[in-house]
Design an enzyme around this catalytic site. Structure first.
Site, PDB file in Angstrom:
ATOM      1  N   ASP A  31      -9.170   3.441  -2.426  1.00  0.00           N
ATOM      2  CA  ASP A  31     -10.201   3.873  -1.474  1.00  0.00           C
ATOM      3  C   ASP A  31     -11.487   4.359  -2.121  1.00  0.00           C
ATOM      4  O   ASP A  31     -11.742   5.550  -2.243  1.00  0.00           O
ATOM      5  CB  ASP A  31      -9.617   4.966  -0.570  1.00  0.00           C
ATOM      6  CG  ASP A  31      -8.433   4.448   0.226  1.00  0.00           C
ATOM      7  OD1 ASP A  31      -8.217   3.220   0.237  1.00  0.00           O
ATOM      8  OD2 ASP A  31      -7.715   5.266   0.814  1.00  0.00           O
ATOM      9  N   GLU A  35       2.604   5.049  -4.011  1.00  0.00           N
ATOM     10  CA  GLU A  35       2.544   5.992  -5.161  1.00  0.00           C
ATOM     11  C   GLU A  35       3.828   6.813  -5.287  1.00  0.00           C
ATOM     12  O   GLU A  35       4.115   7.224  -6.414  1.00  0.00           O
ATOM     13  CB  GLU A  35       1.335   6.920  -4.994  1.00  0.00           C
ATOM     14  CG  GLU A  35       0.003   6.198  -5.118  1.00  0.00           C
ATOM     15  CD  GLU A  35      -0.301   5.260  -3.951  1.00  0.00           C
ATOM     16  OE1 GLU A  35       0.135   5.557  -2.830  1.00  0.00           O
ATOM     17  OE2 GLU A  35      -0.940   4.234  -4.186  1.00  0.00           O
ATOM     18  N   ASP A  88       0.859  -1.191   0.000  1.00  0.00           N
ATOM     19  CA  ASP A  88       0.000   0.000   0.000  1.00  0.00           C
ATOM     20  C   ASP A  88       0.896   1.243   0.000  1.00  0.00           C
ATOM     21  O   ASP A  88       2.111   1.145   0.174  1.00  0.00           O
ATOM     22  CB  ASP A  88      -0.879  -0.049   1.263  1.00  0.00           C
ATOM     23  CG  ASP A  88      -1.930   1.055   1.304  1.00  0.00           C
ATOM     24  OD1 ASP A  88      -2.280   1.596   0.239  1.00  0.00           O
ATOM     25  OD2 ASP A  88      -2.401   1.374   2.414  1.00  0.00           O
TER      26      ASP A  88
HETATM   27  O1  MIG Z   1      -3.772   6.088   4.893  1.00  0.00           O
HETATM   28  O2  MIG Z   1      -3.560   0.911   5.770  1.00  0.00           O
HETATM   29  O3  MIG Z   1      -5.973   2.158   0.455  1.00  0.00           O
HETATM   30  O4  MIG Z   1      -6.866  -0.074   1.862  1.00  0.00           O
HETATM   31  O5  MIG Z   1      -6.816   0.070   4.662  1.00  0.00           O
HETATM   32  C1  MIG Z   1      -4.592   5.007   4.621  1.00  0.00           C
HETATM   33  C2  MIG Z   1      -4.725   1.637   5.947  1.00  0.00           C
HETATM   34  C3  MIG Z   1      -3.740   3.808   4.377  1.00  0.00           C
HETATM   35  C4  MIG Z   1      -4.989   3.044   2.452  1.00  0.00           C
HETATM   36  C5  MIG Z   1      -5.443   1.826   1.712  1.00  0.00           C
HETATM   37  C6  MIG Z   1      -6.449   1.080   2.546  1.00  0.00           C
HETATM   38  C7  MIG Z   1      -5.854   0.726   3.881  1.00  0.00           C
HETATM   39  C8  MIG Z   1      -5.363   1.978   4.592  1.00  0.00           C
HETATM   40  N1  MIG Z   1      -4.414   2.697   3.755  1.00  0.00           N
END
Ligand code: MIG
Length: 781
Positions: free
Chosen positions: A487, A409, A406
């Site tokens: 999200d 980017e 995650d």
């Molecule tokens: O700032 O890890 O898209 O699936 O649950 C949020 C917490 C960070 C974004 C991800 C989401 C995840 C969440 N993350």
């Protein structure tokens, strides 16, 4: 912007070289019908490489002068070039008006590039409309009726024409219908004219944009903010042929482990051992099959990647073993941000190899994300990827089966030099990755992180297939990771939007993708979750996930009657596994997506090309999900041929529209005439040697089906079983080859009570069932 023209040309070793006052260019032909146009200015870019392309062998082109310019031919393909004003003609596409930035930003001095690209006008302008100051742009003349597809993960509908799209990976914590860009950057465009497709792949990691007849109705514009313009032209003419060519270039997915095709349960977060055990209990109590539980950021010790909290997860191996006994795997999240903290082994070992991204002063770049302060690994360097891969040992030793990447980017909450704090930030474009600028590496960050993860898992989990999910990615991400769309919210609109979003991801080579079922943000309802779970049963990746601030949305969260419908949908997912796995193997072999728009199989049907809320799952199933609250019926378009309602066997003749009921206990589905669909009994299977194997078919004069079988993990051999059949109006005869030891059943939909059959026949909900023995079965009416 100034126009670029060329004055001289020469053919050398079958490559066309063009020379002009502002730029040079090269046109190359490759085996498979590809052309590559490279334009550059700095001498060192003559040898520009690629982060993702695996180029096929080059073929020598021949050159002919004609009235309009030059005709270049290779292996039956032709491209025409005009030097002044520069234009290209290829496969009915006309490129003209090549431009170069008014103040060329390229120089060999990284600091000067940073100044021009980043400090100056380029990025600021990019925010409000992205005209992109530096770099190159080329125009593509429009033709009436043309449609555009691809471009990866985007908001909006199926056809991408009429907007401009930016390639610049970005965290998008609250997706709105007009948002762009999102987390992925895929500079791959499909142009569709009258049933024929061809692809344009811009092999540039710098920020780029595709304006598709937005600013000017008569032409589109492809622009890049870097020092070169590297464009691949890929012929079709069929969508499947184009996808095969595109993925030969940028990569195909690997065959996933079978369990990955099951149902996944996630939440931000299941924060401790007790909550995970309670969750498993819930699935058992409600008799709902489950393949994996996902641990979000709270499993870690203070957001330190590759650790478990000693209080909340005191004994991870024991927990993993207990779950394994129930057939459930554990997947853990791993973010790129590393806590900058003396004594923390990941930080210390990274520092030893100088692993982290630097700022413009060549010092470690410090920011904040979940860990504070945080530094970011520079995945553009192979030794850093290797080191990162090694870090997974700690998780794998605990028994973790897959990794979820995650925030890659990369996303940041704060970065040095920027006083504000908030989501949606990234690293400064003038940050340094070795000698490269972040502006060049930014779009690749997620891809390279997933590559490090994938390669690490391959090394460390010998004999088992990796499983990686990534939020960010670039062209070719499918080589290393599956993708989810980030999200979304618990909106009906977001469920509906997931269909074209995933279809275009698939058309961009990302065969394995899914959206968070139930919606990540906001509060789901029983009805929404029911509809979304039925739709999600047809996503390549089926995961229910929700945010900390959202209402719970596990399958039983809304009680009856929803629980019953959701259970049916999840069991149906397991019933589909043999078909999904067969499609997965095809994706790994030839890059075909699992979820496909109707035009993929019916390119010559102009009505099919516009359908964005229906799709094909592989070649044999057509789905028309319910996407609105309270929906009782919906319009469904069936392309030419006969179609059989998957549930009732009712036959319909296409092409045409029908009004289909949308009850809550199914997703409207049609089986294509002449196809036999491999199914299972609807329970999780330990291997892809299906037992029993169930062939669902319809009475058509010729029948055909295939199923791929193997151990479901590892690198052992696989085998395709084939079912063939004939029906003469009275007698249906089917046979399977090769035979296996497993029990095999035939399910006929839309059949009347038979007069005689080769074995004991049963009837249930309009479906006739009988065993296939000795490789054969027959039924007579
Ligand atoms: O700032 O890890 O898209 O699936 O649950 C949020 C917490 C960070 C974004 C991800 C989401 C995840 C969440 N993350």
């Amino acid at each position: 912007m100034r126009n670029v023209n060329f004055e001289d040309y020469r053919l050398e070793d079958g490559v066309l070289w063009l020379d002009g006052p502002q730029s040079r260019a090269r046109l190359e032909a490759y085996e498979g019908g590809y052309w590559r146009l490279l334009i550059w200015h700095r001498p060192e870019d003559e040898k520009k490489g690629s982060w993702v392309v695996d180029a096929p062998p080059r073929v020598a082109a021949t050159l002919e002068r004609s009235a309009g310019g030059l005709a270049l031919r290779a292996a039956g393909a032709e491209i025409r070039v005009r030097l002044k004003p520069f234009a290209l003609f290829w496969e009915g596409l006309e490129f003209a008006d090549l431009q170069v930035g008014e103040q060329p930003t390229w120089t060999t001095d990284a600091a000067a590039v940073a100044e021009a690209l980043v400090g100056g006008t380029a990025l600021r302008e990019a925010e409000d409309g992205y005209p992109l100051a530096g770099g190159y742009a080329i125009h593509l003349l429009e033709r009436e009726g043309r449609r555009y597809f691809g471009l990866g993960e985007r908001t909006g509908f199926l056809d991408k024409k009429g907007r401009r799209w930016l390639n610049w990976t970005a965290d998008s914590p609250e997706q709105q219908p007009g948002d762009d860009p999102l987390y992925q950057a895929h500079p791959f465009l499909i142009a569709f004219d009258e049933g024929r497709v061809r692809g344009l792949y811009l092999d540039e990691s710098w920020k780029s944009s595709f304006d598709l007849a937005f600013r000017e109705a008569g032409r589109s514009r492809i622009a890049v903010e870097g020092p070169t313009f590297d464009l691949w032209l890929l012929p079709g003419p069929e969508p499947a042929a184009l996808l095969e060519r595109y993925t030969a270039l940028v990569g195909r997915p690997w065959l996933p482990p079978l369990w990955a095709l099951g149902y996944h349960q996630c939440r931000w977060s299941y924060p401790d051992e007790q909550s995970v055990e309670g969750l498993i209990e819930g699935f058992k109590r409600h008799e709902i099959p489950l393949s994996a539980v996902w641990l979000d950021i709270d499993y870690m010790d203070g957001y330190r990647v590759f650790t478990f909290s000693p209080y909340r997860f005191p004994d991870p191996p024991r927990l993993v073993r207990r779950l394994a006994a129930e057939g459930v795997r554990v997947v853990t999240i791993v973010d790129p941000g590393v806590k900058k903290e003396a004594g923390y082994p990941v930080y210390e070992s990274g520092r030893k190899i100088d692993a982290f991204v630097k700022n413009r002063r060549e010092e470690e770049l410090v920011g904040e994300v979940w860990p504070r302060p945080a530094v970011w690994p520079d995945f553009s360097r192979s030794e850093v990827r290797r080191w990162w891969g090694e870090q997974h040992r700690a998780l794998l030793e605990a028994g973790v089966a897959g990794i979820w990447n995650d925030m890659n980017e990369p996303a940041a909450f704060a970065v040095e030099g920027d006083e504000t704090f908030g989501v949606g930030k990234t690293l400064p474009a003038d940050a340094r990755h070795g000698a490269r600028l972040h502006a060049e590496v930014h779009n690749l960050y997620g891809l390279l992180m997933s590559r490090a993860t994938h390669e690490g898992l391959r090394r460390l989990r010998e004999g088992r297939r990796p499983f990686v999910l990534s939020r960010s990615g670039f062209a070719g991400i499918q080589r290393y990771a599956w993708v989810w769309t980030g999200d979304n919210s618990s909106y009906w609109e977001h469920m509906a939007m997931s269909v074209p979003m995933l279809l275009n991801l698939g058309l961009s080579g990302v065969a394995f993708c899914g959206a968070d079922i139930g919606g990540f943000r906001g509060d789901a309802s029983g009805e929404l979750l029911t509809r979304w779970t039925w739709l999600g049963a047809l996503y390549p990746f089926m995961r229910n996930h929700s945010a900390k601030t959202s209402r719970r949305q596990e399958p039983w969260a809304f009680g009856e009657p929803w629980l019953g419908y959701i259970r049916q949908a999840i069991r149906f997912r397991y019933q589909l596994q043999p078909y999904l796995y067969t499609l997965a193997e095809e994706a790994a072999r030839s890059g075909q997506p699992l979820m496909r728009p109707l035009f993929y199989h019916f390119p010559d049907d102009p009505e099919a090309a516009g359908v964005y809320d229906q799709f094909m799952l592989g070649p044999d199933l057509l789905a028309a999900p319910a996407l609105r609250p309270g929906q009782q019926r919906r319009l469904v378009y069936l392309p030419a041929g006969r179609w059989y309602d998957f549930w009732t066997g009712e036959a319909e003749a296409g092409p045409g529209w029908l009004v289909a009921p949308t009850p809550l206990d199914r997703v409207p589905l049609w089986l294509r005439e002449g196809r036999a669909l491999p199914l299972s009994a609807g329970r999780p299977a330990k291997s892809a040697h299906w037992d029993p194997l169930v062939w669902r078919l319809t009475p058509s004069d010729r029948l055909e089906g295939q199923v791929y079988t193997d151990d479901g993990d590892g690198y052992g051999p696989g085998e395709r079983l084939k079912l063939t059949g004939r029906f003469d109006g009275k007698r249906l005869l089917v046979s399977q080859e090769p035979l296996t030891e497993a029990e095999v059943l035939i399910e006929l939909v839309g059949a009347a009570e038979p007069r005689a059959a080769s074995g004991p026949v049963s009837f249930r909900r309009g479906v006739l069932r009988l065993p296939l023995r000795g490789g054969e079965a027959w039924v007579e009416w």
